[in-house]
Design a protein around this motif. Structure first.
Motif, mmCIF file in Angstrom:
data_model
loop_
_atom_site.group_PDB
_atom_site.id
_atom_site.type_symbol
_atom_site.label_atom_id
_atom_site.label_comp_id
_atom_site.label_asym_id
_atom_site.label_seq_id
_atom_site.Cartn_x
_atom_site.Cartn_y
_atom_site.Cartn_z
ATOM 1 N N SER A 68 3.127 6.290 -5.203
ATOM 2 C CA SER A 68 2.291 7.479 -5.053
ATOM 3 C C SER A 68 1.627 7.440 -3.687
ATOM 4 O O SER A 68 1.669 6.446 -2.976
ATOM 5 N N ASN A 69 0.994 8.542 -3.333
ATOM 6 C CA ASN A 69 0.272 8.609 -2.069
ATOM 7 C C ASN A 69 -1.129 8.040 -2.236
ATOM 8 O O ASN A 69 -1.807 8.303 -3.231
ATOM 9 N N SER A 70 -1.566 7.236 -1.282
ATOM 10 C CA SER A 70 -2.938 6.737 -1.319
ATOM 11 C C SER A 70 -3.895 7.890 -1.062
ATOM 12 O O SER A 70 -3.561 8.863 -0.397
ATOM 13 N N GLU A 71 -5.084 7.776 -1.625
ATOM 14 C CA GLU A 71 -6.060 8.861 -1.530
ATOM 15 C C GLU A 71 -7.120 8.613 -0.482
ATOM 16 O O GLU A 71 -7.799 9.539 -0.050
ATOM 17 N N CYS A 72 -7.275 7.361 -0.081
ATOM 18 C CA CYS A 72 -8.370 7.057 0.839
ATOM 19 C C CYS A 72 -8.096 5.738 1.540
ATOM 20 O O CYS A 72 -7.208 4.976 1.152
ATOM 21 N N THR A 80 -6.556 3.962 -3.876
ATOM 22 C CA THR A 80 -6.751 5.119 -4.741
ATOM 23 C C THR A 80 -7.949 4.870 -5.644
ATOM 24 O O THR A 80 -8.098 3.768 -6.191
ATOM 25 N N SER A 82 -8.427 6.821 -8.288
ATOM 26 C CA SER A 82 -8.081 7.434 -9.568
ATOM 27 C C SER A 82 -7.490 6.431 -10.548
ATOM 28 O O SER A 82 -7.204 6.776 -11.693
#
Length: 313
Positions: A68-72, A80, A82
């Protein structure tokens, strides 16, 4: 603040009321006896089965860069908020070298997650005690909902870098979720072993370099017990939980909750300097740590006598 060797710092003993069951062993002259503390007689059995939704929530593998894409960017690494991610220590594998030498791919990460979800019957690489590991991976995620819900709270996240749990079986779960080193083994880390030495206490480390790349951190860790409450230090344990603070954030936390400041003076008008040290006399945080006057590579084992000889005398 706990540190040091229990063998040289005293032994604590407790007297507890207990019940003994005994009886003969057939066809021998022997007797067998079992003694149990009365406080442990009422034991609640926890089911080892999990719902599909519980398993799915716990299945986030640490290779978020693949799945998945990292969020931060958190603690200097892609992360992430989440999910709390998991990985396993090399020692849980039947062939650790295979685990360390095989490049992790998107398919490999997906295979780990499918095993946790129950979509496959075995992990992608052979491990010792797979059912125990799967149970601990899912169970360790139980605290993640609290971590995730507090991620935006102003009185929590500004001070913490990582929150995590390491089980005795070799499961590593961390929040915010991020990619960890394959070699990482929570059970041999100082925060884990020191907590076991001082079971029942909140154990605070001296500063050290974070294995995930967040710089100099200070860890608060504590043993997690299994079985009935209240817990005693000699009871069986199943994991150690920890929280990492950056050196600067821990210093700010100390100032915030103690009221200490640069303007604090005593009754004679002399400036008061605040710092924290453990029970063995090693400094945990000091203004000279924060401003860099004492180099980072010396801060893990800096004895108070090096700054204040009269205080250590």
């Amino acid at each position: 603040l706990s540190r040091g060797d229990a063998r040289t710092e005293g032994v604590e003993t407790k007297q507890l009321p207990f019940t003994i069951w005994y009886g003969p062993i057939k066809d021998t002259e022997l007797r067998v006896a079992v003694a149990m503390a009365d406080q442990d007689l009422n034991v609640e059995e926890i089911s080892s089965t999990f719902t599909s939704s519980t398993a799915a929530a716990a299945s986030k593998y640490h290779r978020i860069d693949l799945t998945s894409n990292s969020e931060c960017a958190h603690g200097g690494v892609a992360a992430t908020k989440s999910a709390a991610t998991f990985k396993l220590a090399p020692t849980v594998f039947k062939d650790p070298s295979l685990y360390l030498d095989v490049a992790e791919t998107t398919n490999m990460a997906a295979a780990w997650e499918n095993w946790i979800k129950g979509a496959s019957t075995s992990p992608p690489i052979n491990v010792h005690n797979p059912e125990t590991l799967r149970r601990d991976i899912i169970a360790s995620n139980g605290i993640a909902s609290s971590w995730i819900s507090s991620a935006s709270e102003s009185n929590v996240m500004p001070f913490t870098v990582w929150r995590y749990i390491g089980t005795t079986s070799g499961v590593w779960r961390v929040f915010p979720g991020h990619t960890s080193s394959l070699q990482y083994n929570p059970t041999i880390r100082p925060w884990f072993t020191r907590a076991l030495l001082y079971r029942g206490s909140n154990v605070v480390s001296t500063p050290y370099e974070d294995a995930s790349g967040a710089g100099q951190v200070i860890t608060l860790s504590k043993v997690i017990y299994e079985g009935a409450t209240p817990y005693q230090s000699e009871d069986p344990y199943t994991a150690v939980a920890g929280i990492d603070f950056t050196l600067g954030r821990f210093w700010n936390l100390l100032l915030t909750f103690t009221g200490c400041s640069d303007q604090l003076v005593d009754s004679s008008g002399r400036k008061v300097l605040c710092f924290a040290m453990d029970q063995s006399g090693y400094i945990i945080v000091h203004p000279k740590f924060v401003d860099g006057s004492i180099p980072l590579d010396q801060q893990s084992d800096y004895f108070v006598g090096q700054l204040y000889p009269r205080l250590a005398a």
